[in-house]
Scaffold this active site. Structure first.
Site, PDB file in Angstrom:
ATOM      1  N   ALA A 120      37.932  38.421  46.967  1.00 18.32           N
ATOM      2  CA  ALA A 120      37.839  38.607  48.180  1.00 18.32           C
ATOM      3  C   ALA A 120      37.461  38.809  49.639  1.00 18.32           C
ATOM      4  CB  ALA A 120      38.380  40.255  47.751  1.00 18.32           C
ATOM      5  N   CYS A 139      37.143  32.358  36.530  1.00 20.71           N
ATOM      6  CA  CYS A 139      37.866  31.905  35.844  1.00 20.71           C
ATOM      7  C   CYS A 139      37.684  31.026  35.046  1.00 20.71           C
ATOM      8  CB  CYS A 139      39.336  32.079  36.979  1.00 20.71           C
ATOM      9  SG  CYS A 139      39.830  33.724  37.219  1.00 20.71           S
ATOM     10  N   VAL A 149      24.463  47.137  46.067  1.00 22.56           N
ATOM     11  CA  VAL A 149      24.685  48.152  47.404  1.00 22.56           C
ATOM     12  C   VAL A 149      24.961  49.146  46.199  1.00 22.56           C
ATOM     13  CG1 VAL A 149      26.232  49.916  48.295  1.00 22.56           C
ATOM     14  CG2 VAL A 149      26.438  47.567  48.831  1.00 22.56           C
ATOM     15  N   ASP A 161      39.470  42.961  43.121  1.00 21.27           N
ATOM     16  CA  ASP A 161      39.653  43.299  41.558  1.00 21.27           C
ATOM     17  C   ASP A 161      38.999  44.981  41.809  1.00 21.27           C
ATOM     18  OD1 ASP A 161      40.936  41.264  40.771  1.00 21.27           O
ATOM     19  OD2 ASP A 161      38.696  40.739  39.614  1.00 21.27           O
ATOM     20  N   ARG A 204      71.046  32.109  29.094  1.00 14.96           N
ATOM     21  CA  ARG A 204      72.905  32.325  29.701  1.00 14.96           C
ATOM     22  C   ARG A 204      72.864  33.279  27.953  1.00 14.96           C
ATOM     23  NH1 ARG A 204      73.727  25.536  28.760  1.00 14.96           N
ATOM     24  NH2 ARG A 204      76.119  26.205  28.565  1.00 14.96           N
TER      25      ARG A 204
END
Length: 452
Positions: free
Chosen positions: A14, A45, A83, A287, A446
């Site tokens: 990200a 991953c 941090v 995340d 179906r």
């Protein structure tokens, strides 16, 4: 405060997707990324496939190195920087330089938090940090596992937890000829599936040679010389040369205490569709954030690379002043365990019951190819639909080669509120090497539409 300074906490999917987007739109903006590990923009991953040997080196999992971001994209990536605190009132963050072991305050004009998730670790149990106990979340953790296997030649491993990571690591270790025992505190593997489908996964994993113990809870470790020798559950003692935590993950947000940034589901950061937090000039993605479920219309926590990359791009666009939104997700996921493929999308029966939605469900057995075509494999499909409208609410698929990616058809239908009849009417592809003339997802639809 110089609003031209964008500070990003977290340098994986990200964070670096956002940084790259901002750089394309605003070539002169100062972008600083703090990453606690030594790596950026890698595929977590892919770690199980690196452990299995299918991926030869960990470098193959890295999309772009910190050096490439610095030299090619003019993004100031600072690895080995953790941090510790966010001070939104004074628009600054407190950072630990792990190499120099020094702390400093970094001001920001805009802030993006992309600290991801962290694997669940039972820290109340002595030995959770022993030298042969591993979580699986970062590239470094994958490298540590590989180095341990290479240097110690373990004969058996105990995996605690039966979700995606647990099962993918089971496959990796079985391929390495390491005996696998899975401990799971619930009655089935893969709690993101309904019990009837989860039972199929449990039996499939046992057929691969793994030992599976359900309804068992980790209680303690026996330790010698900082290494776990036995895993103690509420029912038995199991020998272990190594232990893998596969108990899921949680948002990495504890450092935000006192920041005024609102948290939501499982302490994930609350964001709007532009990935903005409740604090001006602060965004979050990936995340560490909560996500809107497009079926239930409620927020939930999901740690997926797809969502992380998408929300990162949206956050970058929003930071750069472009109009972009992230609508939400339906919880689509796939998992491979040796020859078996598992997939799901939408809601489960227990979630529908909790929401008070009347539904119908059915399961069918079929084949991935025309039954007469060589190497046709078994596939099991389950669909859930709203009782009166026929709107597709969820689907689950288990099978062998060629089964799992059919979930994308169901994800499309769930995302866009399509009905079973819409699914039946879809012009899906057909040829004997790829599908029966009625694709299994349509065959299931179906059967189910008769109950509407």
């Amino acid at each position: 405060m110089d609003n031209n300074i964008l500070v990003i906490i977290g340098g994986d999917a990200a964070g670096m997707s956002a940084a790259s987007k901002v750089r394309r739109v605003q070539p002169d903006k100062q972008i600083i990324v703090f990453e606690k590990s030594g790596y950026t923009s890698y595929s977590a991953c892919g770690i199980p496939y690196f452990i299995s040997g299918l991926i030869a080196t960990s470098d193959e999992l890295i999309a772009r190195s910190p050096e490439e971001f610095r030299t090619k994209y003019n993004i100031d990536v600072r690895t080995q920087h953790l941090v510790l605190q966010v001070d939104t009132e004074n628009k600054r963050i407190r950072v630990l330089d792990k190499i120099k072991d020094t702390e400093f305050w970094q001001p920001y004009g805009q802030l993006l938090i992309t600290t991801g998730g962290k694997p669940y670790c039972p820290k109340d149990i002595a030995g959770y940090n022993a030298q042969n106990v591993f979580g699986v979340s970062t590239l470094k953790s994958g490298i540590n596992i590989e180095n341990f296997i290479r240097n110690n030649n373990p004969k058996n491993a105990v995996i605690i937890g039966g979700g995606y990571i647990g099962l993918e690591m089971a496959e990796a270790l079985l391929i390495r000829n390491i005996g696998v025992t899975i401990i799971n505190r619930s009655a089935q593997l893969m709690n993101t599936l309904d019990p009837d489908m989860g039972q199929i996964v449990t039996e499939a994993v046992r057929n691969l040679g793994a030992k599976v113990y359900l309804n068992e809870t980790l209680k303690a470790f026996e330790i010698q010389e900082n290494a776990v020798t036995h895993v103690i559950t509420d029912k038995q003692s199991l020998p272990a040369d190594m232990v893998i935590f596969g108990m899921g993950s949680s948002p990495n947000t504890a450092f935000l205490a006192g920041s005024g940034i609102a948290l939501g589901v499982r302490n994930a950061i609350k964001v709007n569709a532009q990935m903005q937090t409740n604090v001006p000039d602060v965004w979050a993605a990936g995340d560490c954030t909560e996500t809107l479920n497009l079926v239930s219309k409620k927020h939930f926590y999901i740690a997926m690379g797809t969502v992380a990359n998408k929300t990162g791009v949206v956050a970058g666009s929003s930071i750069a002043g472009e109009a972009a939104t992230f609508p939400g997700a339906v919880g689509t996921a796939v998992c491979k365990v040796c020859s078996y493929e598992v997939a799901r999308s939408g809601l489960q029966e227990k979630e529908l019951s909790k929401l008070g939605i009347e539904y119908v469900a059915t399961i069918i057995d079929s084949t991935t190819r025309a039954g007469y075509y060589p190497d046709s494999k078994k596939i099991v499909v389950k669909l859930l639909a709203e009782k009166n409208s026929g709107r597709l609410l969820g689907g689950q698929i288990i099978g062998e080669e060629g089964a799992a990616k059919r979930i994308d058809v169901l994800a499309t239908a769930v995302t866009h509120n399509l009905t079973l009849q819409h699914l039946i009417d879809m012009d899906l592809s057909y040829a004997p090497p790829f599908s029966p003339v009625w694709d299994p997802v349509q065959t299931c639809a179906r059967k189910l539409v008769k109950l509407i």
